[in-house]
Design a protein around this motif. Structure first.
Motif, short mmCIF file in Angstrom:
data_model
loop_
_atom_site.label_atom_id
_atom_site.label_comp_id
_atom_site.label_asym_id
_atom_site.label_seq_id
_atom_site.Cartn_x
_atom_site.Cartn_y
_atom_site.Cartn_z
N UNK A 100 0.85 -1.18 0.00
CA UNK A 100 0.00 0.00 0.00
C UNK A 100 0.89 1.24 0.00
N UNK A 101 0.28 2.37 -0.23
CA UNK A 101 1.04 3.62 -0.35
C UNK A 101 1.78 3.95 0.94
N UNK A 108 10.66 4.66 1.74
CA UNK A 108 11.45 5.58 0.91
C UNK A 108 11.79 6.86 1.68
N UNK A 109 10.90 7.30 2.54
CA UNK A 109 11.17 8.50 3.34
C UNK A 109 12.37 8.30 4.26
N UNK A 153 10.82 -8.40 -0.52
CA UNK A 153 11.02 -6.99 -0.16
C UNK A 153 11.60 -6.21 -1.33
N UNK A 154 10.88 -6.16 -2.42
CA UNK A 154 11.34 -5.39 -3.57
C UNK A 154 11.46 -3.91 -3.21
N UNK A 155 10.60 -3.43 -2.33
CA UNK A 155 10.66 -2.02 -1.94
C UNK A 155 11.97 -1.70 -1.23
#
Length: 251
Positions: A100-101, A108-109, A153-155
């Motif tokens: 989810x967003x 990323x933050x 965990x691609x993110x």
């Protein structure tokens, strides 16, 4: 006044090991932490017991105002010589289709934007064009940046790929300003970041499949960080050093 090293996420794992070795190398160390004051105080106590200088400074690298405060605290100790952009997070394993967003914005933050903003503050202080005396920035990447972490965990892997690119780009940008910018890419390391991602047994489960048949230690990564931050690595700016026990070597 002593040279100062800031270690973000310095209360545990690779960050704690780096802070302790940094103090042994003669730095006054800022041990940044987000929430666990007791752990940060333990690192400071270890450093002080060995005759070093350190302070614990609370701050979330996902919050710009906190980052500014961390660097202001460092200014009280002396001139900033080294920044270790170590703070980072992982989320629980999930497929991209299930993200989810909020998950993406958070990782990323902290992992990417936080490193950019910390580097911004460091460059302002270190740059010879801005009146500084030079210094070193060492970023924490991951073997995941090469491996992709598909199916889990691609993110996280993507944030570390961004750190690789950021390292090379910033190194070129400030090469003429007395600042080196490098990174380390750890592999499977025995720290509690795996537990924070919902897999406390991951290291033990993977050990037999690793090329060296064991995980790395936080101190092994910290030694690489300290070398990259030192004058001994003066011609290595833009370098990204794998500390992965051969796990991330591509064919």
């Amino acid at each position: 006044m002593p040279d100062v090293m800031i270690v973000t996420g310095g209360s545990r794992g690779i960050g704690a090991a780096t802070a302790i070795l940094g103090a042994k190398a003669g730095y006054a160390v800022v041990v940044n932490y987000a929430s666990n004051r007791d752990a940060a105080d333990d690192v400071v106590a270890t450093i002080e017991a060995d005759g070093g200088t350190a302070i614990a400074v609370k701050g979330d690298v996902g919050v710009e105002a906190d980052i500014v405060a961390i660097f202001k605290a460092a200014d009280e100790l002396g001139a900033l010589k080294a920044l270790v952009n170590n703070a980072g997070i992982v989320a629980e394993a999930a497929d991209v289709a299930d993200y989810d967003l909020a998950r993406l914005e958070r990782i990323f933050r902290i992992n990417v934007i936080g490193s950019f903003l910390c580097a911004r503050e460091a460059v302002k202080r270190m740059s010879t064009k801005r009146g500084g005396a030079g210094g070193a920035i060492v970023n924490l990447s991951s073997a995941a940046a090469k491996l992709g972490a598909g199916g889990s965990r691609v993110d996280y892997a993507a944030t570390k790929g961004a750190i690789d690119t950021f390292t090379v780009g910033l190194a070129k940008e400030v090469a003429g300003e007395g600042i080196s910018v490098t990174a380390v890419r750890p592999g499977i390391i025995e720290t509690d970041i795996h537990a924070s991602g919902g897999e406390p047994g991951r290291v033990a489960e993977m050990a037999a499949s690793l090329p060296l048949k064991r995980p790395g230690t936080a101190e092994e990564v910290a030694r690489a960080i300290l070398w990259l931050a030192s004058d001994e690595a003066s011609y290595s700016t833009g370098a990204i050093l794998d500390v992965s026990g051969a796990r991330a070597i591509l064919p």
